[in-house]
Design a protein around this motif. Sequence first.
Motif, PDB file in Angstrom:
ATOM      1  N   TRP A   1      33.671  37.003  43.017  1.00  0.00           N
ATOM      2  CA  TRP A   1      34.601  36.363  42.084  1.00  0.00           C
ATOM      3  C   TRP A   1      36.006  36.920  42.271  1.00  0.00           C
ATOM      4  CZ3 TRP A   1      37.249  38.195  37.608  1.00  0.00           C
ATOM      5  CH2 TRP A   1      37.747  37.202  36.763  1.00  0.00           C
ATOM      6  N   LEU A   2      36.125  38.226  42.433  1.00  0.00           N
ATOM      7  CA  LEU A   2      37.436  38.812  42.675  1.00  0.00           C
ATOM      8  C   LEU A   2      38.014  38.340  44.009  1.00  0.00           C
ATOM      9  CD1 LEU A   2      36.866  42.491  41.459  1.00  0.00           C
ATOM     10  CD2 LEU A   2      38.234  40.720  40.334  1.00  0.00           C
ATOM     11  N   ARG A   3      37.169  38.257  45.005  1.00  0.00           N
ATOM     12  CA  ARG A   3      37.627  37.745  46.305  1.00  0.00           C
ATOM     13  C   ARG A   3      38.169  36.318  46.157  1.00  0.00           C
ATOM     14  NH1 ARG A   3      35.020  40.416  50.754  1.00  0.00           N
ATOM     15  NH2 ARG A   3      35.998  38.839  52.069  1.00  0.00           N
ATOM     16  N   SER A   4      37.535  35.524  45.312  1.00  0.00           N
ATOM     17  CA  SER A   4      37.999  34.153  45.103  1.00  0.00           C
ATOM     18  C   SER A   4      39.370  34.098  44.438  1.00  0.00           C
ATOM     19  CB  SER A   4      36.982  33.368  44.259  1.00  0.00           C
ATOM     20  OG  SER A   4      37.028  33.758  42.893  1.00  0.00           O
ATOM     21  N   HIS A   5      39.749  35.193  43.764  1.00  0.00           N
ATOM     22  CA  HIS A   5      41.075  35.292  43.152  1.00  0.00           C
ATOM     23  C   HIS A   5      42.081  35.972  44.082  1.00  0.00           C
ATOM     24  CE1 HIS A   5      40.618  33.800  39.012  1.00  0.00           C
ATOM     25  NE2 HIS A   5      39.353  34.196  39.116  1.00  0.00           N
ATOM     26  N   GLY A   6      41.698  36.183  45.330  1.00  0.00           N
ATOM     27  CA  GLY A   6      42.615  36.764  46.298  1.00  0.00           C
ATOM     28  C   GLY A   6      42.697  38.278  46.267  1.00  0.00           C
ATOM     29  N   ILE A   7      41.747  38.922  45.615  1.00  0.00           N
ATOM     30  CA  ILE A   7      41.729  40.384  45.536  1.00  0.00           C
ATOM     31  C   ILE A   7      40.838  40.917  46.651  1.00  0.00           C
ATOM     32  CG2 ILE A   7      41.032  42.355  44.121  1.00  0.00           C
ATOM     33  CD1 ILE A   7      41.738  40.564  41.681  1.00  0.00           C
ATOM     34  N   GLY A   8      41.399  41.760  47.501  1.00  0.00           N
ATOM     35  CA  GLY A   8      40.656  42.291  48.632  1.00  0.00           C
ATOM     36  C   GLY A   8      40.302  43.761  48.451  1.00  0.00           C
TER      37      GLY A   8
ATOM     38  N   THR B   1      20.838  43.676  35.052  1.00  0.00           N
ATOM     39  CA  THR B   1      21.768  42.554  35.139  1.00  0.00           C
ATOM     40  C   THR B   1      22.900  42.865  36.106  1.00  0.00           C
ATOM     41  OG1 THR B   1      21.253  41.882  32.868  1.00  0.00           O
ATOM     42  CG2 THR B   1      23.306  41.056  33.810  1.00  0.00           C
ATOM     43  N   TYR B   2      23.442  44.066  35.999  1.00  0.00           N
ATOM     44  CA  TYR B   2      24.515  44.471  36.907  1.00  0.00           C
ATOM     45  C   TYR B   2      24.021  44.455  38.351  1.00  0.00           C
ATOM     46  CZ  TYR B   2      28.342  47.233  38.896  1.00  0.00           C
ATOM     47  OH  TYR B   2      29.406  47.646  39.659  1.00  0.00           O
ATOM     48  N   ILE B   3      22.867  45.024  38.579  1.00  0.00           N
ATOM     49  CA  ILE B   3      22.333  45.119  39.933  1.00  0.00           C
ATOM     50  C   ILE B   3      22.112  43.732  40.526  1.00  0.00           C
ATOM     51  CG2 ILE B   3      20.306  45.856  41.271  1.00  0.00           C
ATOM     52  CD1 ILE B   3      20.140  48.189  39.099  1.00  0.00           C
ATOM     53  N   GLN B   4      21.662  42.797  39.697  1.00  0.00           N
ATOM     54  CA  GLN B   4      21.394  41.451  40.178  1.00  0.00           C
ATOM     55  C   GLN B   4      22.665  40.629  40.368  1.00  0.00           C
ATOM     56  OE1 GLN B   4      20.129  38.372  37.482  1.00  0.00           O
ATOM     57  NE2 GLN B   4      18.413  37.809  38.808  1.00  0.00           N
ATOM     58  N   ARG B   5      23.649  40.803  39.483  1.00  0.00           N
ATOM     59  CA  ARG B   5      24.750  39.846  39.426  1.00  0.00           C
ATOM     60  C   ARG B   5      26.103  40.384  39.875  1.00  0.00           C
ATOM     61  NH1 ARG B   5      24.620  36.462  33.856  1.00  0.00           N
ATOM     62  NH2 ARG B   5      26.496  35.659  34.915  1.00  0.00           N
ATOM     63  N   SER B   6      26.277  41.689  40.016  1.00  0.00           N
ATOM     64  CA  SER B   6      27.626  42.216  40.235  1.00  0.00           C
ATOM     65  C   SER B   6      28.237  41.763  41.556  1.00  0.00           C
ATOM     66  CB  SER B   6      27.622  43.741  40.150  1.00  0.00           C
ATOM     67  OG  SER B   6      26.784  44.309  41.135  1.00  0.00           O
ATOM     68  N   THR B   7      27.443  41.659  42.609  1.00  0.00           N
ATOM     69  CA  THR B   7      28.013  41.261  43.893  1.00  0.00           C
ATOM     70  C   THR B   7      28.543  39.835  43.838  1.00  0.00           C
ATOM     71  OG1 THR B   7      26.592  42.781  45.125  1.00  0.00           O
ATOM     72  CG2 THR B   7      27.542  40.944  46.356  1.00  0.00           C
ATOM     73  N   SER B   8      27.788  38.923  43.222  1.00  0.00           N
ATOM     74  CA  SER B   8      28.247  37.538  43.142  1.00  0.00           C
ATOM     75  C   SER B   8      29.266  37.336  42.030  1.00  0.00           C
ATOM     76  CB  SER B   8      27.056  36.604  42.918  1.00  0.00           C
ATOM     77  OG  SER B   8      26.376  36.933  41.713  1.00  0.00           O
TER      78      SER B   8
ATOM     79  N   THR C   1      47.051  40.538  39.075  1.00  0.00           N
ATOM     80  CA  THR C   1      46.545  39.287  39.652  1.00  0.00           C
ATOM     81  C   THR C   1      45.825  38.456  38.604  1.00  0.00           C
ATOM     82  OG1 THR C   1      46.323  40.304  41.837  1.00  0.00           O
ATOM     83  CG2 THR C   1      45.048  38.299  41.430  1.00  0.00           C
ATOM     84  N   LEU C   2      44.988  39.107  37.792  1.00  0.00           N
ATOM     85  CA  LEU C   2      44.240  38.358  36.783  1.00  0.00           C
ATOM     86  C   LEU C   2      45.123  37.933  35.612  1.00  0.00           C
ATOM     87  CD1 LEU C   2      40.817  40.251  36.791  1.00  0.00           C
ATOM     88  CD2 LEU C   2      41.503  38.175  38.021  1.00  0.00           C
ATOM     89  N   ILE C   3      46.129  38.729  35.277  1.00  0.00           N
ATOM     90  CA  ILE C   3      47.096  38.293  34.259  1.00  0.00           C
ATOM     91  C   ILE C   3      47.821  37.038  34.742  1.00  0.00           C
ATOM     92  CG2 ILE C   3      49.307  38.880  33.182  1.00  0.00           C
ATOM     93  CD1 ILE C   3      48.247  41.767  32.941  1.00  0.00           C
ATOM     94  N   LYS C   4      48.212  37.035  35.993  1.00  0.00           N
ATOM     95  CA  LYS C   4      48.882  35.858  36.562  1.00  0.00           C
ATOM     96  C   LYS C   4      47.968  34.634  36.515  1.00  0.00           C
ATOM     97  CE  LYS C   4      51.630  34.570  40.633  1.00  0.00           C
ATOM     98  NZ  LYS C   4      50.975  33.496  41.353  1.00  0.00           N
ATOM     99  N   ALA C   5      46.674  34.848  36.849  1.00  0.00           N
ATOM    100  CA  ALA C   5      45.715  33.748  36.781  1.00  0.00           C
ATOM    101  C   ALA C   5      45.574  33.231  35.349  1.00  0.00           C
ATOM    102  CB  ALA C   5      44.354  34.200  37.310  1.00  0.00           C
ATOM    103  N   LEU C   6      45.646  34.134  34.393  1.00  0.00           N
ATOM    104  CA  LEU C   6      45.543  33.753  32.987  1.00  0.00           C
ATOM    105  C   LEU C   6      46.765  32.941  32.550  1.00  0.00           C
ATOM    106  CD1 LEU C   6      43.649  34.326  30.499  1.00  0.00           C
ATOM    107  CD2 LEU C   6      45.181  36.232  29.981  1.00  0.00           C
ATOM    108  N   LEU C   7      47.945  33.436  32.892  1.00  0.00           N
ATOM    109  CA  LEU C   7      49.177  32.787  32.442  1.00  0.00           C
ATOM    110  C   LEU C   7      49.439  31.469  33.147  1.00  0.00           C
ATOM    111  CD1 LEU C   7      51.531  35.911  32.186  1.00  0.00           C
ATOM    112  CD2 LEU C   7      50.206  34.802  30.376  1.00  0.00           C
TER     113      LEU C   7
END
Length: 548
Positions: free
Chosen positions: A109-116, A97-104, A151-157
Amino acid sequence: MQDAQNNRVIVVGGGIAGIVTALELLEHGQPVTLLERGTRERFGGLANEAFGGMLFAGTDLQRRNGIADSAELLRADWYRAAEFAEDDHWPMRWADTYIQRSTSDVYQWLRSHGIGFVPAVQWVERGEFTALNTLPRYHVIWGTGWHLTQTLIKALLEHPQRGLLELRFGHRVEQFFQQQDRICGVQGEADGQPFELHGRAVVVASGGINGNLQRVRQVWDRARYGEPPQLLLNGSHPEADGHLHDQVAELGGRVLRLGQMWNYAAGIRHPQPRFADQGLSLIPPRSALWLDCRGRRVGPHPMMSGFDTHQLCGRLGRLEDQYGWLLLNRRILLKEMAISGSEVNHAFRERDSLRLIREMLFGNRAQARLLLEQCPDVLSADSYEALAQQMNALVGNHKVSADQLRASVEPYDAMIARGPRFHNDAQLRRLRQLRNWRGDRLRLLKNQPINDPKALPLVAIRVMLLSRKSMGGIETDVQSRVLDAAGQPIPGLYAVGEACGFGGGGISGIRSLEGTFLSGCILTARIAGQALAGISASSPTLPQGPQQ
């Protein structure tokens, strides 16, 4: 109001896995209560302190670095490193599952949250005698784990569905409620008072066991790592004590493979500890020599980091007194030494490109000062005699002599002096090979002797085993549901992140390819949130390549 509360999901743990679970639930309009036993300032847990490396295959960043990777190649490497047992069904399913899904589902997903990520992909865990990571896959977050969590805490709040989220800090969960074979809530203690909460499901995101050194020693794998070490540092948090693992087991959930851990062989005592036995994990210089407790170079095959951490821990655990020494000099310290974690990597954490370039060119002087001036396990002197005296004083014995240090260093330095045509030392051969990858070449000196008058003082660092991550844990299926002894889901109970061994109770087997922990927390958490929201995902389908 009571119906709304009973319809909520209760997430236990405010680390990165708990945060992402709550965020995923909000994305799908699900009410959620997140309970964190620590204070608001510690929201994010151990991920706040992580350096922030993640393992991915087939990313655009790899391609820009000239790396042609694939899921099939990663799977072959993963299974070879993991050495899965025949009954590791769910760990293998999670690995696929990780091998198939981790990149997307993680990287993009992290890139979509502005994490580089740092532009250069790093090559870690290459393998000692058997290849592990065939290619560079280690993607480092620009900003470290601190930037990730904040960044993710900010997205949550600031989420549009923020009204569906309840955050409670200072809440320690003691046990679960069960009604008609379904988990329907938790009870525990907050500010010295008991509390209880009810909901439609509970997600365990409480971390592993590695902050509990007594428990770590109890489950220590003697066959792989030697006897449980008396000298053992805590690279986790004391709150990672395994209490909820025991509560899950009492409910009939399976807790497996706790002896499979990801520890580090280059731990030193923290100069400003916040709790007992707190340690720092070094990324040891490749040009340093590893010595045993008597000052003898470890061999005949030299110890070096970056090839097989699992094997390195086993070697250190079998040395006399279960500690070693790194012998180097100031020039090596400045150029090659690094300390893992966000709190001591300010250029990465603050995303300061100019400072990072200066450190790469002239050395990380701030870290060198920290080590030399504040860390009790880091010693320096201008002569073998003075250094041996300090080493013996630190450990309280007389095992190291100046003559032995000299005998360990002089043959190595003499070989360097003869020139590369005559290098016939395994460490020098490996250094030459490492320099072929530019990510390593930038951080390595070229043929640097130890006792170099232009590079003094000499530096000796006592290194010990450091407890870090649980690779075993609560067994889960690929929807993050906790399984009982019969392999059936316990209704209403889920586990994510380190609590479930990053997937299935041991997604990495006995050995990680490194970088699968933060990303494993995110993937298991997103999958749990989707499952609780009724979002189905296709099962991984990968070619059945070699598994050993």
